[in-house]
Scaffold this active site. Structure first.
Site, PDB file in Angstrom:
ATOM      1  N   LEU A 140      -3.833  -9.833   1.620  1.00  0.00           N
ATOM      2  CA  LEU A 140      -3.273  -9.293   0.385  1.00  0.00           C
ATOM      3  C   LEU A 140      -1.801  -9.708   0.204  1.00  0.00           C
ATOM      4  O   LEU A 140      -1.039  -9.743   1.149  1.00  0.00           O
ATOM      5  CB  LEU A 140      -3.367  -7.776   0.491  1.00  0.00           C
ATOM      6  CG  LEU A 140      -3.372  -7.023  -0.817  1.00  0.00           C
ATOM      7  CD1 LEU A 140      -4.564  -6.094  -0.865  1.00  0.00           C
ATOM      8  CD2 LEU A 140      -2.109  -6.219  -0.912  1.00  0.00           C
ATOM      9  N   TYR A 236      13.429 -16.244   4.680  1.00  0.00           N
ATOM     10  CA  TYR A 236      12.072 -15.754   4.955  1.00  0.00           C
ATOM     11  C   TYR A 236      12.016 -14.968   6.281  1.00  0.00           C
ATOM     12  O   TYR A 236      12.010 -13.749   6.263  1.00  0.00           O
ATOM     13  CB  TYR A 236      11.039 -16.913   4.940  1.00  0.00           C
ATOM     14  CG  TYR A 236       9.636 -16.336   4.865  1.00  0.00           C
ATOM     15  CD1 TYR A 236       8.931 -16.319   3.680  1.00  0.00           C
ATOM     16  CD2 TYR A 236       9.060 -15.720   5.974  1.00  0.00           C
ATOM     17  CE1 TYR A 236       7.677 -15.723   3.597  1.00  0.00           C
ATOM     18  CE2 TYR A 236       7.813 -15.122   5.907  1.00  0.00           C
ATOM     19  CZ  TYR A 236       7.127 -15.132   4.722  1.00  0.00           C
ATOM     20  OH  TYR A 236       5.904 -14.523   4.642  1.00  0.00           O
ATOM     21  N   LYS A 245       6.423  -8.927   7.897  1.00  0.00           N
ATOM     22  CA  LYS A 245       5.502  -9.621   8.811  1.00  0.00           C
ATOM     23  C   LYS A 245       5.639  -9.072  10.236  1.00  0.00           C
ATOM     24  O   LYS A 245       4.655  -8.967  10.966  1.00  0.00           O
ATOM     25  CB  LYS A 245       5.750 -11.130   8.773  1.00  0.00           C
ATOM     26  CG  LYS A 245       5.392 -11.788   7.433  1.00  0.00           C
ATOM     27  CD  LYS A 245       3.948 -11.520   7.028  1.00  0.00           C
ATOM     28  CE  LYS A 245       3.525 -12.238   5.775  1.00  0.00           C
ATOM     29  NZ  LYS A 245       2.224 -11.778   5.262  1.00  0.00           N
TER      30      LYS A 245
HETATM   31  P1  NAI Z   1      -2.213 -14.701  -3.442  1.00  0.00           P
HETATM   32  O1  NAI Z   1      -1.225 -14.100  -4.365  1.00  0.00           O
HETATM   33  O2  NAI Z   1      -2.805 -16.019  -3.783  1.00  0.00           O
HETATM   34  O3  NAI Z   1      -3.446 -13.675  -3.224  1.00  0.00           O
HETATM   35  C1  NAI Z   1      -3.239 -12.315  -3.054  1.00  0.00           C
HETATM   36  C2  NAI Z   1      -4.539 -11.565  -3.131  1.00  0.00           C
HETATM   37  O4  NAI Z   1      -4.255 -10.165  -3.050  1.00  0.00           O
HETATM   38  C3  NAI Z   1      -5.311 -11.764  -4.452  1.00  0.00           C
HETATM   39  O5  NAI Z   1      -6.696 -11.782  -4.180  1.00  0.00           O
HETATM   40  C4  NAI Z   1      -4.964 -10.503  -5.249  1.00  0.00           C
HETATM   41  O6  NAI Z   1      -5.930 -10.126  -6.212  1.00  0.00           O
HETATM   42  C5  NAI Z   1      -4.931  -9.500  -4.108  1.00  0.00           C
HETATM   43  N1  NAI Z   1      -4.212  -8.264  -4.445  1.00  0.00           N
HETATM   44  C6  NAI Z   1      -2.904  -8.114  -4.784  1.00  0.00           C
HETATM   45  N2  NAI Z   1      -2.632  -6.805  -5.011  1.00  0.00           N
HETATM   46  C7  NAI Z   1      -3.792  -6.122  -4.804  1.00  0.00           C
HETATM   47  C8  NAI Z   1      -4.160  -4.756  -4.857  1.00  0.00           C
HETATM   48  N3  NAI Z   1      -3.279  -3.803  -5.168  1.00  0.00           N
HETATM   49  N4  NAI Z   1      -5.452  -4.432  -4.611  1.00  0.00           N
HETATM   50  C9  NAI Z   1      -6.369  -5.377  -4.309  1.00  0.00           C
HETATM   51  N5  NAI Z   1      -6.067  -6.692  -4.199  1.00  0.00           N
HETATM   52  C10 NAI Z   1      -4.797  -7.057  -4.448  1.00  0.00           C
HETATM   53  O7  NAI Z   1      -1.524 -14.723  -1.992  1.00  0.00           O
HETATM   54  P2  NAI Z   1      -1.565 -15.723  -0.750  1.00  0.00           P
HETATM   55  O8  NAI Z   1      -0.412 -16.637  -0.836  1.00  0.00           O
HETATM   56  O9  NAI Z   1      -2.927 -16.259  -0.531  1.00  0.00           O
HETATM   57  O10 NAI Z   1      -1.194 -14.707   0.431  1.00  0.00           O
HETATM   58  C11 NAI Z   1      -2.134 -14.021   1.217  1.00  0.00           C
HETATM   59  C12 NAI Z   1      -1.513 -13.711   2.573  1.00  0.00           C
HETATM   60  O11 NAI Z   1      -1.225 -14.941   3.250  1.00  0.00           O
HETATM   61  C13 NAI Z   1      -0.180 -12.944   2.475  1.00  0.00           C
HETATM   62  O12 NAI Z   1      -0.098 -12.022   3.526  1.00  0.00           O
HETATM   63  C14 NAI Z   1       0.848 -14.051   2.692  1.00  0.00           C
HETATM   64  O13 NAI Z   1       2.074 -13.574   3.194  1.00  0.00           O
HETATM   65  C15 NAI Z   1       0.105 -14.903   3.726  1.00  0.00           C
HETATM   66  N6  NAI Z   1       0.633 -16.258   3.892  1.00  0.00           N
HETATM   67  C16 NAI Z   1       0.883 -17.056   2.797  1.00  0.00           C
HETATM   68  C17 NAI Z   1       1.435 -18.304   2.968  1.00  0.00           C
HETATM   69  C18 NAI Z   1       1.735 -19.173   1.783  1.00  0.00           C
HETATM   70  O14 NAI Z   1       2.399 -20.215   1.959  1.00  0.00           O
HETATM   71  N7  NAI Z   1       1.248 -18.828   0.601  1.00  0.00           N
HETATM   72  C19 NAI Z   1       1.748 -18.825   4.304  1.00  0.00           C
HETATM   73  C20 NAI Z   1       1.341 -17.959   5.382  1.00  0.00           C
HETATM   74  C21 NAI Z   1       0.837 -16.704   5.166  1.00  0.00           C
END
Ligand code: NAI
Length: 398
Positions: A140, A236, A245
């Protein structure tokens, strides 16, 4: 219908639903090309509708034949001017494709932070999903969270701590390269970011699932983290998100204790930097990605979310090539953090300026294509005729 890409700063609003369908199908094709692998069979993904969560779901369904439950917070179409969010369509097209292969794909589009959603999911697992799950993925990303007990609303901020950070950034909407000045967060902002993006809700999910008896023996639960390097540490790792994190790691220990009697395990997966809705609004991060992607693409190691997640599950978590660090975290980010890659990325980033940032010397075009793909634009194999023939009624009927 004509689908328009709309933006405010680095936040994208427009959506091309048919492009989203193609993008989901492209990711499915990628996984199928890698062949089948042995993995979990009953999976709950919290944050399943885009980027890392969606890629996880696609890999597990089409690579390991898993039934999946996806929880997300997305909006459906209302009018031609307001077609909703990409994740809404990703959920639907994923479900259609998975069901066509005989897999269960259940979508809960509701607030994951609430007690009600947790109970709805538990009821579904008990009554219609075979009673138990063997993998829970927490993916999330959100800027707001309402505390389920007090009703208080918290906002997360992406800020540095105790230092002002100055560096290059890009306004994607205006195609502008500019100097960004990031002021440090207040104590309250730090605490609120931990409340939203830390591990509290992950632990609440695991406690609720455990108490309801819907976790399989040997259950695994993962949470995606990012550590980064010296190049992004000031804003970050040493910033508010880094604190959130770190909190997830504390909660992983709590969850491990909670799961001892069923031999379950909580693992922090330190994932690589990718272009997502969440990451494109991190100050300076787009410029970091432009430098990093150029170097990694030239080395043949640049990954999109589907490539990265498929490697995590196929080769690492359910394969023989897992790399853990001394804190027990899985480290698929080792390609990004390779010292040679970081050195070259740093050298390149220092040469990026307002005159050359869009040139092929940088990874700008890679970043932009991936950014547009998130909303269903510029997708390989997109069927333009199908897009034009699609009407609002078609979308409302999905
Ligand atoms: P994203 O924004 O693409 O996806 C987030 C998801 O959470 C979506 O499915 C959204 O609908 C859902 N969501 C948000 N609020 C919600 C709520 N209140 N109830 C239900 N669902 C909810 O995010 P992303 O980038 O895929 O990030 C996912 C994880 O991966 C995070 O913890 C992020 O920190 C981690 N991450 C991301 C990296 C990056 O470069 N984007 C790198 C390493 C880790």
């Amino acid at each position: 219908m004509k689908f328009e890409h709309k933006m405010r700063g680095n936040v994208s609003f427009g959506v091309n639903p048919i492009g989203c369908k193609q993008e989901v199908n492209n990711q499915i094709d990628f996984v199928k090309e890698q062949g089948a692998y042995e993995g979990p069979k009953k999976v709950l993904i919290i944050g399943a509708s885009s980027s890392y969560g969606l890629a996880t779901r696609i890999s597990l369904a089409f690579g390991a034949n898993a039934d999946t439950i996806g929880v997300s917070f997305e909006k459906g179409p209302k009018s031609e001017k307001n077609l909703g969010t990409a994740g809404w369509y990703n959920n639907i097209y994923f479900k259609q494709a998975a069901e066509a292969e005989g897999l269960i794909a259940k979508n809960f589009v509701q607030d994951a932070f609430s007690h009600e959603t947790k109970q709805d999911v538990i009821k579904y697992i008990k009554e219609e999903f075979g009673g138990k799950v063997d993998l829970v993925v927490y993916s999330l990303a959100s800027s707001v969270r309402t505390d389920p007990d007090t009703g208080e609303r918290f906002n997360s901020v992406i800020k540095s701590i105790d230092q002002t950070v100055v560096g290059p950034n890009v306004n994607i909407q205006k195609q502008e390269f500019f100097e960004h000045v990031l002021e440090p967060a207040t104590e309250e902002e730090i605490a609120d970011t931990v409340k939203v993006m830390g591990g509290e809700d992950w632990q609440l999910w695991m406690e609720a699932l455990k108490e309801a008896g819907v976790l399989e023996e040997d259950v695994l639960t993962v949470n995606y983290s990012y550590l980064g390097s010296d190049l992004n540490r000031p804003y970050y790792g040493d910033g508010t998100l880094g604190q959130a994190k770190a909190d997830c790691e504390v909660k992983a220990d709590n969850i491990n204790e909670l799961l001892t009697d069923i031999n379950g395990k909580a693992t922090i997966v330190v994932a690589t930097a990718v272009t997502t809705k969440a990451s494109s609004v991190i100050p300076f991060f787009p410029v970091y990605c432009m430098g990093l992607y150029r170097i990694m693409a030239d080395n043949g190691t640049h990954e999109t979310p589907i490539m990265h997640q498929d490697r995590i599950y196929r080769d690492m978590l359910y394969g023989n090539n897992a790399e853990y660090d001394d804190k027990g975290r899985l480290r698929p980010d080792s390609w990004e953090l390779d010292p040679e890659v970081q050195k070259e990325a740093e050298t390149l980033i220092h040469t990026i300026n307002e005159d050359n940032f869009t040139s092929d010397k940088t990874g700008y075009s890679i970043f932009m294509k991936e950014y547009l793909n998130l909303a269903g634009f510029d997708v390989d194999g997109y069927n333009e005729a199908e897009g034009e023939e699609t009407t609002l009624d078609d979308l409302l009927a999905l």
